[in-house]
Motif scaffolding. Structure first.
Motif, mmCIF file in Angstrom:
data_model
loop_
_atom_site.group_PDB
_atom_site.id
_atom_site.type_symbol
_atom_site.label_atom_id
_atom_site.label_comp_id
_atom_site.label_asym_id
_atom_site.label_seq_id
_atom_site.Cartn_x
_atom_site.Cartn_y
_atom_site.Cartn_z
ATOM 1 N N VAL A 56 41.565 -25.962 -0.686
ATOM 2 C CA VAL A 56 41.252 -27.159 0.101
ATOM 3 C C VAL A 56 42.050 -27.150 1.411
ATOM 4 C CG1 VAL A 56 41.694 -29.655 0.187
ATOM 5 C CG2 VAL A 56 40.403 -28.699 -1.703
ATOM 6 N N ARG A 57 43.269 -26.643 1.350
ATOM 7 C CA ARG A 57 44.100 -26.579 2.563
ATOM 8 C C ARG A 57 43.486 -25.643 3.600
ATOM 9 N NH1 ARG A 57 49.267 -25.035 -1.143
ATOM 10 N NH2 ARG A 57 49.131 -26.823 -2.558
ATOM 11 N N ARG A 58 42.876 -24.563 3.143
ATOM 12 C CA ARG A 58 42.239 -23.640 4.085
ATOM 13 C C ARG A 58 40.990 -24.271 4.702
ATOM 14 N NH1 ARG A 58 44.573 -21.111 6.887
ATOM 15 N NH2 ARG A 58 42.863 -19.682 7.348
ATOM 16 N N LEU A 59 40.256 -25.044 3.910
ATOM 17 C CA LEU A 59 39.102 -25.754 4.461
ATOM 18 C C LEU A 59 39.546 -26.686 5.578
ATOM 19 C CD1 LEU A 59 37.692 -24.615 1.904
ATOM 20 C CD2 LEU A 59 36.545 -26.821 1.681
ATOM 21 N N ARG A 60 40.631 -27.400 5.344
ATOM 22 C CA ARG A 60 41.132 -28.311 6.371
ATOM 23 C C ARG A 60 41.592 -27.548 7.603
ATOM 24 N NH1 ARG A 60 44.629 -31.529 1.873
ATOM 25 N NH2 ARG A 60 42.956 -32.860 1.049
ATOM 26 N N ALA A 61 42.303 -26.448 7.388
ATOM 27 C CA ALA A 61 42.820 -25.676 8.526
ATOM 28 C C ALA A 61 41.685 -25.111 9.369
ATOM 29 C CB ALA A 61 43.716 -24.543 8.020
ATOM 30 N N PHE A 67 33.239 -25.816 0.310
ATOM 31 C CA PHE A 67 33.546 -24.454 -0.126
ATOM 32 C C PHE A 67 32.416 -23.483 0.188
ATOM 33 C CE2 PHE A 67 36.568 -26.861 -2.684
ATOM 34 C CZ PHE A 67 37.710 -26.099 -2.519
ATOM 35 N N GLY A 68 31.195 -23.988 0.261
ATOM 36 C CA GLY A 68 30.088 -23.122 0.647
ATOM 37 C C GLY A 68 30.289 -22.562 2.039
ATOM 38 N N ALA A 69 30.769 -23.403 2.955
ATOM 39 C CA ALA A 69 31.039 -22.946 4.323
ATOM 40 C C ALA A 69 32.185 -21.930 4.327
ATOM 41 C CB ALA A 69 31.379 -24.137 5.214
ATOM 42 N N TYR A 70 33.168 -22.144 3.454
ATOM 43 C CA TYR A 70 34.281 -21.192 3.371
ATOM 44 C C TYR A 70 33.795 -19.837 2.856
ATOM 45 C CZ TYR A 70 38.887 -19.279 2.312
ATOM 46 O OH TYR A 70 40.015 -18.479 2.265
ATOM 47 N N CYS A 71 32.924 -19.857 1.869
ATOM 48 C CA CYS A 71 32.371 -18.598 1.359
ATOM 49 C C CYS A 71 31.593 -17.859 2.442
ATOM 50 C CB CYS A 71 31.478 -18.867 0.149
ATOM 51 S SG CYS A 71 32.377 -19.439 -1.324
#
Length: 294
Positions: A56-61, A67-71
């Motif tokens: 979640v911290r990486r999504l915010r950063a 999480f789909g966007a992170y993938c």
């Protein structure tokens, strides 16, 4: 903090986060596969909440909505985010002089012998593989510097320190630590090898320039190609392989054997073992292995 699993509108089970987006089955399965293929780390279902909470911290950063966007970021450019991902899901627990018996062996037996053997032009090389925030390689540098002073300072001696985590490497390169992180360092060594901060930094200490001279800190993924050719007199890979499955451990130990000469040493962490994984080594002490003669 995470909450129990709930049903998502797409039909996939998900672990719902109280303060952030939830991690769907599809995204978690992608992350598990990605992490295993690129880092060798096997994530079981029981790690799901941990993965969600930490990423979640990486999504915010990265200012990503879910999480789909992170993938998708990982799919587009795996290497760009790999170090951050590995750092987020692994635990960099380390300390100065952790498992002190390893450094006692170096001080009392191995370093005096190696220095004597290499006084006529040989190279002394030690690799800290998975150096985290730098406490291990700087501990190695302390005992190495002391041994060189005592037994002969004209030996070409260096320590290679590598890790995958960008944050950990940044801390290691700075070499600045809170005073309470020096618990394992004797008062004499604190005075000798650390510079106390002043003013706003009076609760911090910086490693001595002499230790920095001995240590080269570089990024490296243990599963990818290794630019160095060795040989190393010793490799420290402590509390790293606990994250790997059996086939990954076997491949890694075989690669280590290729960089060690006969009689070279491999140091593992207190909860790690090479039993049944490689026949190139003999166990000669607590988590200390020596490469066999051919």
């Amino acid at each position: 903090m995470s909450m129990p699993a709930t049903a998502m509108t797409d039909g996939n089970a998900a672990v719902a986060g109280m303060n952030g987006p939830s991690l769907s089955d599809a995204d978690f399965n992608f992350l598990r596969t990605f992490v295993y293929e690129h880092c060798g780390i096997s994530l079981g279902e029981h790690k799901r909440q941990l993965v969600q909470g930490r990423l979640v911290r990486r999504l915010r950063a990265l200012k990503l909505r879910d999480f789909g966007a992170y993938c998708e970021v990982l799919r587009r450019d795996p290497q760009a985010e790999l170090g951050e991902l590995a750092s987020a899901i692994s635990t960099n627990v380390t300390a100065f002089f952790r498992e002190s018996h390893h450094f006692d062996l170096l001080t009392n037996e191995l370093l005096p012998r190696w220095i004597a053997e290499k006084k006529n032009g040989g190279r002394l090389r030690i690799w800290s593989a998975g150096c985290a925030t730098g406490e291990e390689p700087y501990t190695l540098a302390m005992v190495l510097a002391e041994a060189l002073e005592k037994h002969g300072s004209h030996v070409d001696a260096k320590i290679l320190a590598t890790d995958l985590s960008p944050q950990a490497l940044e801390t290691a390169r700075k070499g600045v630590y809170p005073i309470d992180r020096l618990e394992g360092v004797s008062v004499e060594r604190r005075r000798r090898w650390f510079l106390r901060g002043e003013g706003d930094y009076d609760q911090y200490a910086c490693v001595h320039p002499r230790l920095r001279e001995l240590v080269s800190i570089l990024p490296l993924n243990l599963l990818h190609d290794w630019p160095m050719q060795g040989p190393f007199d010793a490799i420290f890979c402590r509390n790293v392989v606990i994250y790997f499955d059996k086939p990954t451990k076997q491949r890694l130990f075989q690669r280590y054997a290729g960089l060690l000469p006969e009689g070279g040493y491999l140091f593992l962490g207190h909860s790690e073992s090479m039993y049944g994984l490689n026949d190139n080594f003999d166990l000669i002490g607590r988590t200390v292995y020596r490469k066999r003669s051919a």
